[in-house]
Design a protein around this motif. Structure first.
Motif, PDB file in Angstrom:
ATOM      1  N   HIS A  84       0.846  -1.198   0.000  1.00  0.00           N
ATOM      2  CA  HIS A  84       0.000   0.000   0.000  1.00  0.00           C
ATOM      3  C   HIS A  84       0.884   1.251   0.000  1.00  0.00           C
ATOM      4  CE1 HIS A  84      -2.971   3.000   1.254  1.00  0.00           C
ATOM      5  NE2 HIS A  84      -3.889   2.140   0.845  1.00  0.00           N
ATOM      6  N   PRO A  85       0.498   2.295  -0.738  1.00  0.00           N
ATOM      7  CA  PRO A  85       1.322   3.512  -0.810  1.00  0.00           C
ATOM      8  C   PRO A  85       1.636   4.133   0.548  1.00  0.00           C
ATOM      9  CG  PRO A  85      -0.419   3.595  -2.458  1.00  0.00           C
ATOM     10  CD  PRO A  85      -0.694   2.386  -1.615  1.00  0.00           C
ATOM     11  N   LYS A  86       0.705   4.020   1.501  1.00  0.00           N
ATOM     12  CA  LYS A  86       0.951   4.601   2.824  1.00  0.00           C
ATOM     13  C   LYS A  86       2.134   3.945   3.522  1.00  0.00           C
ATOM     14  CE  LYS A  86      -2.095   7.887   3.610  1.00  0.00           C
ATOM     15  NZ  LYS A  86      -1.666   9.268   3.975  1.00  0.00           N
ATOM     16  N   GLU A  87       2.372   2.672   3.227  1.00  0.00           N
ATOM     17  CA  GLU A  87       3.510   2.001   3.844  1.00  0.00           C
ATOM     18  C   GLU A  87       4.830   2.527   3.288  1.00  0.00           C
ATOM     19  OE1 GLU A  87       3.309  -0.308   6.568  1.00  0.00           O
ATOM     20  OE2 GLU A  87       1.443   0.833   6.427  1.00  0.00           O
ATOM     21  N   LEU A  88       4.871   2.761   1.979  1.00  0.00           N
ATOM     22  CA  LEU A  88       6.079   3.345   1.395  1.00  0.00           C
ATOM     23  C   LEU A  88       6.310   4.754   1.921  1.00  0.00           C
ATOM     24  CD1 LEU A  88       6.167   2.301  -2.367  1.00  0.00           C
ATOM     25  CD2 LEU A  88       7.557   1.462  -0.481  1.00  0.00           C
ATOM     26  N   GLU A  89       5.234   5.499   2.059  1.00  0.00           N
ATOM     27  CA  GLU A  89       5.344   6.861   2.591  1.00  0.00           C
ATOM     28  C   GLU A  89       5.935   6.846   3.996  1.00  0.00           C
ATOM     29  OE1 GLU A  89       2.219  10.225   4.213  1.00  0.00           O
ATOM     30  OE2 GLU A  89       1.630   9.039   2.455  1.00  0.00           O
ATOM     31  N   HIS A  90       5.447   5.953   4.838  1.00  0.00           N
ATOM     32  CA  HIS A  90       5.884   5.952   6.236  1.00  0.00           C
ATOM     33  C   HIS A  90       7.249   5.319   6.439  1.00  0.00           C
ATOM     34  CE1 HIS A  90       2.289   7.789   7.602  1.00  0.00           C
ATOM     35  NE2 HIS A  90       1.500   6.772   7.310  1.00  0.00           N
ATOM     36  N   ILE A  91       7.612   4.354   5.580  1.00  0.00           N
ATOM     37  CA  ILE A  91       8.927   3.743   5.776  1.00  0.00           C
ATOM     38  C   ILE A  91      10.041   4.738   5.428  1.00  0.00           C
ATOM     39  CG2 ILE A  91       9.324   2.703   3.486  1.00  0.00           C
ATOM     40  CD1 ILE A  91      10.276   0.172   5.024  1.00  0.00           C
ATOM     41  N   HIS A  92       9.727   5.715   4.567  1.00  0.00           N
ATOM     42  CA  HIS A  92      10.724   6.729   4.218  1.00  0.00           C
ATOM     43  C   HIS A  92      10.614   7.994   5.073  1.00  0.00           C
ATOM     44  CE1 HIS A  92      12.458   4.562   0.915  1.00  0.00           C
ATOM     45  NE2 HIS A  92      11.272   4.344   0.380  1.00  0.00           N
ATOM     46  N   ASP A  93       9.495   8.142   5.759  1.00  0.00           N
ATOM     47  CA  ASP A  93       9.323   9.313   6.622  1.00  0.00           C
ATOM     48  C   ASP A  93       8.475   8.922   7.827  1.00  0.00           C
ATOM     49  OD1 ASP A  93       9.380  11.911   7.581  1.00  0.00           O
ATOM     50  OD2 ASP A  93       7.696  12.578   6.328  1.00  0.00           O
ATOM     51  N   PRO A  94       9.016   8.072   8.697  1.00  0.00           N
ATOM     52  CA  PRO A  94       8.220   7.565   9.814  1.00  0.00           C
ATOM     53  C   PRO A  94       8.049   8.605  10.922  1.00  0.00           C
ATOM     54  CG  PRO A  94      10.454   6.730   9.967  1.00  0.00           C
ATOM     55  CD  PRO A  94      10.374   7.481   8.665  1.00  0.00           C
ATOM     56  N   HIS A  95       6.953   8.480  11.626  1.00  0.00           N
ATOM     57  CA  HIS A  95       6.759   9.263  12.837  1.00  0.00           C
ATOM     58  C   HIS A  95       7.735   8.749  13.891  1.00  0.00           C
ATOM     59  CE1 HIS A  95       4.894  10.733  16.546  1.00  0.00           C
ATOM     60  NE2 HIS A  95       4.247  11.619  15.794  1.00  0.00           N
ATOM     61  N   PRO A  96       8.253   9.598  14.770  1.00  0.00           N
ATOM     62  CA  PRO A  96       9.201   9.140  15.793  1.00  0.00           C
ATOM     63  C   PRO A  96       8.682   7.987  16.653  1.00  0.00           C
ATOM     64  CG  PRO A  96       9.199  11.521  15.701  1.00  0.00           C
ATOM     65  CD  PRO A  96       8.097  11.069  14.792  1.00  0.00           C
ATOM     66  N   LEU A  97       7.366   7.901  16.834  1.00  0.00           N
ATOM     67  CA  LEU A  97       6.808   6.818  17.637  1.00  0.00           C
ATOM     68  C   LEU A  97       6.854   5.474  16.916  1.00  0.00           C
ATOM     69  CD1 LEU A  97       3.624   8.485  19.204  1.00  0.00           C
ATOM     70  CD2 LEU A  97       5.684   7.746  20.414  1.00  0.00           C
TER      71      LEU A  97
END
Length: 248
Positions: A114-127
């Motif tokens: 899912h695109p959201k996973e690619l988005e977050h793996i490259h710019d994750p929230h600190p938590l």
């Protein structure tokens, strides 16, 4: 329609507080979860759901805790006559590190994410420290990633549904089997999440959200939806499948 047999393969474990699985329940209780790679046998493609840990801890105490053997990626695939190079399809429930550490070994596979996973793996929230981009850089650079933006069929008899309970891009994998529709959950839970103990049901709760979630209320509703639509529930970290028995 194609029918599949599902082979759970343990490719890692985690030891932590059980409350990491069961929101507001069983905090302080030590618990060991298996980390699975699921081989879907049937049809014309060689399909995995997730790829597990690269260097799993293989110890007697952890194997006793989950009730099954722990394998490296190569060992686990070899049990089914497979090698990483023979895998042509990988469907990712999400991209936390323990679900994608062996991606780079599958040099001939398409990876459905899912695109959201690619988005977050490259710019994750600190938590959300579980996103580590190193594990998917190779398959991204090689053009192996296929984005799944809507609920859709991947191949005949296997479809994915967006279920943002544990992460924003979680995909539940729905597999047609001779025993009905099996749901490999797109969120990290165990059987207790779907079948709470009596004291939780007495509070009029039908399910328990994942201990780590995007939104507790929405996660609750997603678990109810998946529970109602599946004939076979395969919670992503349930120890009952660590014996490696084929499903169904």
């Amino acid at each position: 329609m194609a029918r599949y047999r599902i082979h759970p393969i343990v490719m890692g474990t985690k030891q932590f507080d059980k409350g990491m699985m069961t929101y507001q329940h069983d905090y302080g209780k030590p618990y060991t979860i298996p980390i699975y790679c699921w081989y879907l046998e049937g049809g014309d493609r060689t399909i995995l759901v997730d790829t597990g840990e690269m260097n799993p801890v293989q110890s007697e105490d952890r194997e006793q805790a989950i009730g099954g053997r722990i394998y490296t990626f190569e060992e686990g695939l070899a049990r089914h006559g497979l090698t990483p190079e023979r895998i042509d399809t990988v469907i990712h429930t999400h991209l936390h590190n323990d679900h994608c550490e062996n991606d780079y070994k599958c040099t001939n596979a398409e990876f459905f994410v899912h695109p959201k996973e690619l988005e977050h793996i490259h710019d994750p929230h600190p938590l959300d420290f579980r996103y580590i981009p190193d594990y998917i850089e190779d398959v991204e650079e090689n053009g192996q990633v296929r984005l799944v933006e809507t609920d859709q069929e991947i191949v005949e008899g296997i479809r994915v549904m967006h279920t943002p309970a544990h992460t924003e891009g979680g995909l539940t994998v729905l597999v047609e089997t001779n025993g009905g529709t099996a749901a490999i959950t797109g969120f990290c839970v165990i059987n207790d999440n779907f079948f709470p103990p009596k004291q939780i049901r007495a509070m009029e709760m039908d399910v328990i959200p994942p201990g780590t979630h995007v939104n507790a209320y929405e996660a609750y509703d997603i678990l109810v939806k998946v529970k109602d639509m599946a004939d076979i529930l395969l919670p992503l970290h349930e120890p009952a499948f660590a014996n490696g028995k084929t499903i169904p």
